[in-house]
Motif scaffolding. Structure first.
Motif, PDB file in Angstrom:
ATOM      1  N   ARG A  67       9.969  -0.213  -5.969  1.00  0.00           N
ATOM      2  CA  ARG A  67       9.449   0.819  -6.871  1.00  0.00           C
ATOM      3  C   ARG A  67       8.064   1.234  -6.401  1.00  0.00           C
ATOM      4  N   THR A  68       7.544   2.276  -7.019  1.00  0.00           N
ATOM      5  CA  THR A  68       6.229   2.789  -6.643  1.00  0.00           C
ATOM      6  C   THR A  68       5.578   3.405  -7.877  1.00  0.00           C
ATOM      7  N   LEU A  69       4.251   3.457  -7.889  1.00  0.00           N
ATOM      8  CA  LEU A  69       3.570   4.177  -8.966  1.00  0.00           C
ATOM      9  C   LEU A  69       3.249   5.615  -8.545  1.00  0.00           C
ATOM     10  N   SER A  70       3.679   5.987  -7.327  1.00  0.00           N
ATOM     11  CA  SER A  70       3.322   7.306  -6.807  1.00  0.00           C
ATOM     12  C   SER A  70       3.859   8.455  -7.662  1.00  0.00           C
ATOM     13  N   LYS A  71       5.062   8.312  -8.206  1.00  0.00           N
ATOM     14  CA  LYS A  71       5.685   9.443  -8.889  1.00  0.00           C
ATOM     15  C   LYS A  71       5.292   9.536 -10.360  1.00  0.00           C
ATOM     16  N   VAL A  72       4.591   8.521 -10.876  1.00  0.00           N
ATOM     17  CA  VAL A  72       4.181   8.560 -12.285  1.00  0.00           C
ATOM     18  C   VAL A  72       2.703   8.867 -12.463  1.00  0.00           C
ATOM     19  N   SER A 106      18.307  11.466   3.527  1.00  0.00           N
ATOM     20  CA  SER A 106      17.554  10.681   2.560  1.00  0.00           C
ATOM     21  C   SER A 106      16.066  10.783   2.888  1.00  0.00           C
ATOM     22  N   PHE A 107      15.290   9.932   2.252  1.00  0.00           N
ATOM     23  CA  PHE A 107      13.843   9.853   2.465  1.00  0.00           C
ATOM     24  C   PHE A 107      13.569   9.606   3.954  1.00  0.00           C
ATOM     25  N   VAL A 108      12.730  10.443   4.571  1.00  0.00           N
ATOM     26  CA  VAL A 108      12.576  10.390   6.031  1.00  0.00           C
ATOM     27  C   VAL A 108      11.914   9.125   6.557  1.00  0.00           C
ATOM     28  N   ASN A 122      18.720   9.527  -5.115  1.00  0.00           N
ATOM     29  CA  ASN A 122      18.370   9.824  -3.730  1.00  0.00           C
ATOM     30  C   ASN A 122      17.370  10.980  -3.647  1.00  0.00           C
ATOM     31  N   ASN A 123      16.526  10.920  -2.650  1.00  0.00           N
ATOM     32  CA  ASN A 123      15.647  12.028  -2.277  1.00  0.00           C
ATOM     33  C   ASN A 123      16.130  12.462  -0.881  1.00  0.00           C
ATOM     34  N   PRO A 124      16.406  13.726  -0.596  1.00  0.00           N
ATOM     35  CA  PRO A 124      16.073  14.907  -1.397  1.00  0.00           C
ATOM     36  C   PRO A 124      17.218  15.463  -2.245  1.00  0.00           C
ATOM     37  N   SER A 183      -3.467   6.275  -5.445  1.00  0.00           N
ATOM     38  CA  SER A 183      -3.908   4.877  -5.384  1.00  0.00           C
ATOM     39  C   SER A 183      -3.090   4.063  -4.385  1.00  0.00           C
ATOM     40  N   ARG A 184      -1.948   4.601  -3.946  1.00  0.00           N
ATOM     41  CA  ARG A 184      -1.079   3.912  -2.981  1.00  0.00           C
ATOM     42  C   ARG A 184      -0.702   2.526  -3.465  1.00  0.00           C
ATOM     43  N   PHE A 185       0.283   2.477  -4.336  1.00  0.00           N
ATOM     44  CA  PHE A 185       0.730   1.186  -4.848  1.00  0.00           C
ATOM     45  C   PHE A 185       2.241   1.181  -5.025  1.00  0.00           C
ATOM     46  N   ASN A 188       0.863  -1.172   0.000  1.00  0.00           N
ATOM     47  CA  ASN A 188       0.000   0.000   0.000  1.00  0.00           C
ATOM     48  C   ASN A 188       0.909   1.235   0.000  1.00  0.00           C
ATOM     49  N   GLY A 189       1.497   1.488  -1.167  1.00  0.00           N
ATOM     50  CA  GLY A 189       2.589   2.452  -1.275  1.00  0.00           C
ATOM     51  C   GLY A 189       3.884   1.787  -0.850  1.00  0.00           C
ATOM     52  N   SER A 190       5.036   2.356  -1.262  1.00  0.00           N
ATOM     53  CA  SER A 190       6.286   1.749  -0.761  1.00  0.00           C
ATOM     54  C   SER A 190       6.420   1.956   0.730  1.00  0.00           C
ATOM     55  N   ASP A 191       5.743   2.955   1.270  1.00  0.00           N
ATOM     56  CA  ASP A 191       5.781   3.152   2.724  1.00  0.00           C
ATOM     57  C   ASP A 191       5.453   1.852   3.463  1.00  0.00           C
ATOM     58  N   GLU A 192       4.432   1.161   2.986  1.00  0.00           N
ATOM     59  CA  GLU A 192       4.047  -0.076   3.678  1.00  0.00           C
ATOM     60  C   GLU A 192       5.119  -1.142   3.525  1.00  0.00           C
ATOM     61  N   VAL A 219      18.783   2.194  -0.084  1.00  0.00           N
ATOM     62  CA  VAL A 219      19.537   3.129  -0.916  1.00  0.00           C
ATOM     63  C   VAL A 219      18.641   3.642  -2.041  1.00  0.00           C
ATOM     64  N   PRO A 220      18.067   4.840  -1.871  1.00  0.00           N
ATOM     65  CA  PRO A 220      17.282   5.404  -2.977  1.00  0.00           C
ATOM     66  C   PRO A 220      18.223   5.769  -4.133  1.00  0.00           C
ATOM     67  N   GLN A 221      17.834   5.366  -5.335  1.00  0.00           N
ATOM     68  CA  GLN A 221      18.699   5.575  -6.492  1.00  0.00           C
ATOM     69  C   GLN A 221      17.844   6.063  -7.636  1.00  0.00           C
ATOM     70  N   ILE A 238      17.399  -1.344  -3.016  1.00  0.00           N
ATOM     71  CA  ILE A 238      17.614  -0.201  -3.912  1.00  0.00           C
ATOM     72  C   ILE A 238      16.232   0.355  -4.245  1.00  0.00           C
ATOM     73  N   ASP A 239      15.999   1.575  -3.802  1.00  0.00           N
ATOM     74  CA  ASP A 239      14.678   2.202  -3.906  1.00  0.00           C
ATOM     75  C   ASP A 239      14.625   3.039  -5.180  1.00  0.00           C
ATOM     76  N   GLU A 240      13.993   2.472  -6.194  1.00  0.00           N
ATOM     77  CA  GLU A 240      13.903   3.161  -7.486  1.00  0.00           C
ATOM     78  C   GLU A 240      12.558   3.883  -7.626  1.00  0.00           C
ATOM     79  N   ALA A 241      12.230   4.694  -6.634  1.00  0.00           N
ATOM     80  CA  ALA A 241      10.970   5.445  -6.681  1.00  0.00           C
ATOM     81  C   ALA A 241      10.919   6.371  -7.901  1.00  0.00           C
ATOM     82  N   TYR A 242      12.095   6.817  -8.346  1.00  0.00           N
ATOM     83  CA  TYR A 242      12.157   7.802  -9.441  1.00  0.00           C
ATOM     84  C   TYR A 242      12.575   7.177 -10.760  1.00  0.00           C
ATOM     85  N   THR A 243      12.333   5.893 -10.907  1.00  0.00           N
ATOM     86  CA  THR A 243      12.797   5.167 -12.091  1.00  0.00           C
ATOM     87  C   THR A 243      12.289   5.779 -13.399  1.00  0.00           C
TER      88      THR A 243
HETATM   89  C1  LIG Z   1       8.356   9.334  -2.824  1.00  0.00           C
HETATM   90  C2  LIG Z   1       9.254   8.240  -2.387  1.00  0.00           C
HETATM   91  C3  LIG Z   1       8.751   6.966  -2.144  1.00  0.00           C
HETATM   92  C4  LIG Z   1       7.286   6.690  -2.407  1.00  0.00           C
HETATM   93  O1  LIG Z   1       6.565   6.252  -1.366  1.00  0.00           O
HETATM   94  P1  LIG Z   1       5.072   5.737  -1.631  1.00  0.00           P
HETATM   95  O2  LIG Z   1       4.688   5.243  -0.287  1.00  0.00           O
HETATM   96  O3  LIG Z   1       5.147   4.635  -2.642  1.00  0.00           O
HETATM   97  O4  LIG Z   1       4.256   6.880  -2.124  1.00  0.00           O
HETATM   98  C5  LIG Z   1       9.624   5.964  -1.783  1.00  0.00           C
HETATM   99  N1  LIG Z   1      10.940   6.219  -1.653  1.00  0.00           N
HETATM  100  C6  LIG Z   1      11.458   7.423  -1.894  1.00  0.00           C
HETATM  101  C7  LIG Z   1      12.916   7.639  -1.781  1.00  0.00           C
HETATM  102  C8  LIG Z   1      10.622   8.473  -2.256  1.00  0.00           C
HETATM  103  O5  LIG Z   1      11.139   9.698  -2.469  1.00  0.00           O
END
Ligand SMILES: *Cc1c(COP(=O)(O)O)cnc(C)c1O
Length: 360
Positions: free
Chosen positions: A215-220, A115-117, A164-166, A225-227, A89-93, A160-162, A189-194
């Motif tokens: 990966r996540t569909l959040s950024k596209v 990095s991502f908090v 990285n955010n922020p 929808s949280r996936f 339910n999002g990569s958060d989960e 490791v976000p790849q 390896i967190d490819e949220a921004y793939t």
């Molecule tokens: C935005 C982001 C996510 C996305 O999280 P969701 O729960 O899928 O919306 C994951 N990792 C990083 C590094 C991000 O910046």
């Protein structure tokens, strides 16, 4: 019985002293603070999706395996047959699920700093020790220090976000490879921004015993929808699937994701437009003599004059544009703002606002 006394006895002090996750109020503002895709779907597609959602079997529990989205996702992301997927339910989960697993093993969690908090927030919540991995002056992996922290703390999990955010940059592949080879942790390896970079580490999940890809569909365009998904060797995915909540992907999300993947060309053209707009925005800021950090994501970090980040944040807001002030969140982020790449008219609004208040 007194409710306050009960709360004090039953809710840990660390929770009582903390705050709920805060999201800035964006009412009436141009929203460039949360890395959302600014584009909505063409109206015909909105209606077509509406019809499919209307037929979803809301009286039934959702398919626990979300079978209908599996093959379309595999095809779209070109995930090899040798790898399996777990949905969240999002990569958060997924982050929460992976970290919760460390409670029983007693192993720590590491992630770049900054990095991502959510890595640190969720580790704290589960009382799993968290250690930051320091970055060098170019925001890249400080290899010697990473290896020292890893040796000292023996983490079970390294995120490791790849990119990285922020900070927005990709970590150098050779350094990341050394980290993977030198640790016995599972490296996520967190490819949220793939969608916004040509880099792709899917084959590492197939080749290295200790790498999985998130990966996540959040950024596209599907943040609502949280996936999110974890991609890895079936041996890893099978274990994590045992601690996943059975109905974590709801029926409406399953319909929406499948529909979106049937129209992946829309997602792709929107992401391509965001990449173009990222160049235009970066250039326009540089023309204004601002330092802009190179970005492989759908945001850019810009430096303000010394001690002006908070002031500029407020002035932009007064002009109707919401960005993210990074100043104060980490020493290396002093005097910086993070701006999500928006639609062209949103970029123009940001630039106009900047021009107005810097001329004052
Ligand atoms: C935005 C982001 C996510 C996305 O999280 P969701 O729960 O899928 O919306 C994951 N990792 C990083 C590094 C991000 O910046």
């Amino acid at each position: 019985m007194n409710r306050q006394a009960l709360i004090k006895a039953l809710i840990p002090q660390s929770v009582r002293d903390g705050d709920a996750y805060k999201v800035a109020d964006a009412t009436g503002l141009i929203k460039l603070d949360a890395m959302e895709n600014p584009f909505v779907w063409p109206e015909a597609l909105q209606h077509a999706l509406g019809e499919q959602l209307a037929r979803a079997a809301l009286n039934r529990y959702p398919d626990p395996q979300a079978t209908e989205v599996r093959q379309p996702l595999r095809d779209w992301m070109q995930i090899p047959e040798s790898l399996e997927m777990l949905f969240g339910n999002g990569s958060d989960e997924i982050i929460a699920l992976l970290i919760s697993n460390c409670i029983a093993t007693g192993r720590a969690v590491c992630a770049p700093d900054p990095s991502f908090v959510m890595f640190k927030v969720l580790a704290n919540q589960y009382r799993v020790p968290f250690y930051g991995l320091p970055l060098d002056d170019a925001h890249d992996i400080d290899l010697d220090r990473w290896l020292a922290v890893i040796e000292d703390t023996r983490p079970g999990l390294i995120f490791v976000p790849q990119p990285n955010n922020p900070t927005g940059n990709l970590f150098e592949t050779e350094r990341l490879k050394r980290v993977v080879e030198r640790t016995e942790a599972l490296v996520v390896i967190d490819e949220a921004y793939t969608a916004f970079t040509d880099a792709n580490y899917l084959n590492w999940a197939a080749d290295a015993p200790n790498v999985v890809i998130m990966r996540t569909l959040s950024k596209v365009g599907l943040a609502g929808s949280r996936f999110g998904l974890l991609i890895g060797h079936p041996d890893w995915i099978d274990e994590f699937d045992k601690i996943r909540l059975p109905y974590n992907i709801n029926a409406l999300t399953q319909v929406a994701v499948r529909f979106a993947l049937e129209h992946a060309d829309v997602l792709e053209s929107q992401s391509a437009a965001i990449r173009d707009e990222r160049s235009r925005l970066s250039e326009a800021l540089r023309v204004r003599q601002l330092v802009v950090w190179p970005s492989e994501a759908n945001f850019v970090v810009m430096q303000t004059p010394p001690s002006q980040a908070r002031v500029w944040f407020e002035k932009l807001k007064a002009h109707g544009v919401l960005v993210k002030c990074l100043d104060g969140t980490h020493p290396s982020l002093a005097d910086t703002l993070r701006v999500t790449v928006g639609a062209p008219h949103e970029t123009d609004a940001l630039l106009n606002a900047l021009d107005q208040f810097t001329a004052d």
